[in-house]
Write a protein that holds these residues in place. Sequence first.
Motif, short mmCIF file in Angstrom:
data_model
loop_
_atom_site.label_atom_id
_atom_site.label_comp_id
_atom_site.label_asym_id
_atom_site.label_seq_id
_atom_site.Cartn_x
_atom_site.Cartn_y
_atom_site.Cartn_z
N ALA A 53 40.84 2.26 95.86
CA ALA A 53 39.60 1.50 95.66
C ALA A 53 38.93 1.86 94.33
O ALA A 53 38.43 0.98 93.62
CB ALA A 53 38.64 1.77 96.81
N ASN A 54 38.94 3.17 93.97
CA ASN A 54 38.30 3.57 92.70
C ASN A 54 39.03 2.98 91.51
O ASN A 54 38.40 2.52 90.56
CB ASN A 54 38.27 5.10 92.58
N ALA A 55 40.37 2.99 91.58
CA ALA A 55 41.16 2.44 90.46
C ALA A 55 40.92 0.94 90.35
O ALA A 55 40.87 0.39 89.25
CB ALA A 55 42.64 2.73 90.68
N LYS A 57 38.16 -0.55 91.00
CA LYS A 57 36.86 -0.70 90.31
C LYS A 57 37.01 -0.44 88.81
O LYS A 57 36.40 -1.12 87.98
CB LYS A 57 35.82 0.25 90.91
N ARG A 58 37.83 0.56 88.46
CA ARG A 58 38.05 0.85 87.03
C ARG A 58 38.72 -0.34 86.35
O ARG A 58 38.44 -0.67 85.22
CB ARG A 58 38.91 2.11 86.87
N LEU A 59 39.63 -0.97 87.08
CA LEU A 59 40.31 -2.16 86.54
C LEU A 59 39.27 -3.25 86.23
O LEU A 59 39.30 -3.86 85.15
CB LEU A 59 41.35 -2.65 87.57
N ALA A 60 38.33 -3.42 87.16
CA ALA A 60 37.30 -4.44 86.96
C ALA A 60 36.44 -4.14 85.73
O ALA A 60 36.04 -5.05 84.99
CB ALA A 60 36.42 -4.56 88.20
N GLU A 61 36.18 -2.83 85.51
CA GLU A 61 35.35 -2.45 84.34
C GLU A 61 36.01 -2.83 83.03
O GLU A 61 35.36 -2.98 82.00
CB GLU A 61 35.07 -0.94 84.36
N LYS A 62 37.32 -2.97 83.06
CA LYS A 62 38.07 -3.22 81.81
C LYS A 62 38.39 -4.70 81.59
O LYS A 62 39.10 -5.03 80.65
CB LYS A 62 39.38 -2.44 81.84
N ALA A 77 38.06 -3.45 98.57
CA ALA A 77 37.51 -3.09 97.24
C ALA A 77 37.26 -4.37 96.43
O ALA A 77 36.23 -4.49 95.75
CB ALA A 77 38.48 -2.17 96.50
N LEU A 78 38.17 -5.32 96.54
CA LEU A 78 37.99 -6.58 95.81
C LEU A 78 36.79 -7.35 96.36
O LEU A 78 36.01 -7.95 95.63
CB LEU A 78 39.26 -7.44 95.90
N GLU A 79 36.63 -7.30 97.69
CA GLU A 79 35.50 -7.99 98.33
C GLU A 79 34.17 -7.40 97.86
O GLU A 79 33.22 -8.13 97.58
CB GLU A 79 35.65 -7.88 99.86
#
Length: 366
Positions: A53-55, A57-62, A77-79
């Motif tokens: 889930a943390n990764a 979120k990191r993907l989304a930040e990029k 996590a996507l939801e």
Amino acid sequence: MKTIGIAGGGQLGRMLTDAAHALGFKVVMMDPTPNAPGMQMADERIVAAYGDANATKRLAEKCDVLTFEIESVNADALEELSHNGFPVHPTPRTLAMIKDKLYQKQFLSSHGIPVAPFALPEEAETLGYPYVLKARSGGFDGRGNALVNSPEDIADAVAKLRGAPAYAEGFVHFDKELAIVAVRTAEGDIKIFPLVETIHKNHICHMVLAPAPVSTEIAQRARDLAEIVLASFEGAGVFAIEMFNVGSEVLVNEIAPRVHNSGHFSIEACHTSQFEEHIRAVAGMPLGDPSMKVPAAVMINILGERDGQAMPDGIEDAEKLPGVKVHIYGKTDTRKERKMGHITATADTLDDARSLAEHARSLVSI
Ligand code: AMP
């Protein structure tokens, strides 16, 4: 919009990345294997388990928009990201529903879409024999399926599924397996690729014939179903609809909320490929033209024939054949029945395309 995030980095991610680059986008990709087929092509990589889930979120930040190429990504996590206003396509709600094959079947039948009869395992007897016991999630390429011919088979079937939550489905004596890839924009604009016939060996897609050699009535029926299915989903992106043709009937077998093996032929055979349509859809661009630009195309998967280091051979010879294109996914290790690449042959007739594709396949080893 500049950067597209893709959760999952297999061959689908690789072909999506090619399409994204051609449209001028950057790709950030997340996969547990650093040199997975898609990761080799991505502009930036996050090495992490699909469920991390943390990764996610990191993907989304990029990136500016997030999509996925495998169902085993972390839908929760996507939801959460989507709930907080971050664009994720298709919507995580659609992903969560499709991921559970029992919910998917219930969803489809509640929308009036014909499916094989299905039941909870404890009520499987009502379907009669044979039936197929299917894992509700996680099993693809037929790995989560077990055939039950009689009550004596039940224990073995449960053991094959390793006790995973399952449901039962009446066995369909189909004439043909068909598939349609279709794409929708977030606003609900829908485009449908040509209907194809899929031929499986050991539950793995072996060959795809485009257009499917069926009557215009069956082709229209399948198209109508694809349209209903796409209209019932949310979010943007490509969906693949696998179907059974039984007599004059078409039943929906299952949906994949992503680009799909049955649409690989579109790279060479259609004006716009499934990969480009997906990128266009998730990036909020207008869709392209999915119709065929050649009369016929046949795709054959290149499956591993042994276990060990991959040693692709014969590709140049195969590509010398007119109308033949070989795709190798760049996997380091080959394994029996592992999808290592595919061949698409285009020609004036399906028979010619099939002979060409089979000839090309016989020249390639990996
Ligand atoms: P699936 O896991 O549903 O994609 O199934 C993989 C393959 O198993 C299909 O492509 C069919 O060849 C076969 N199959 C799945 N469900 C059924 C069914 N209800 N009846 C007959 N064959 C099935």
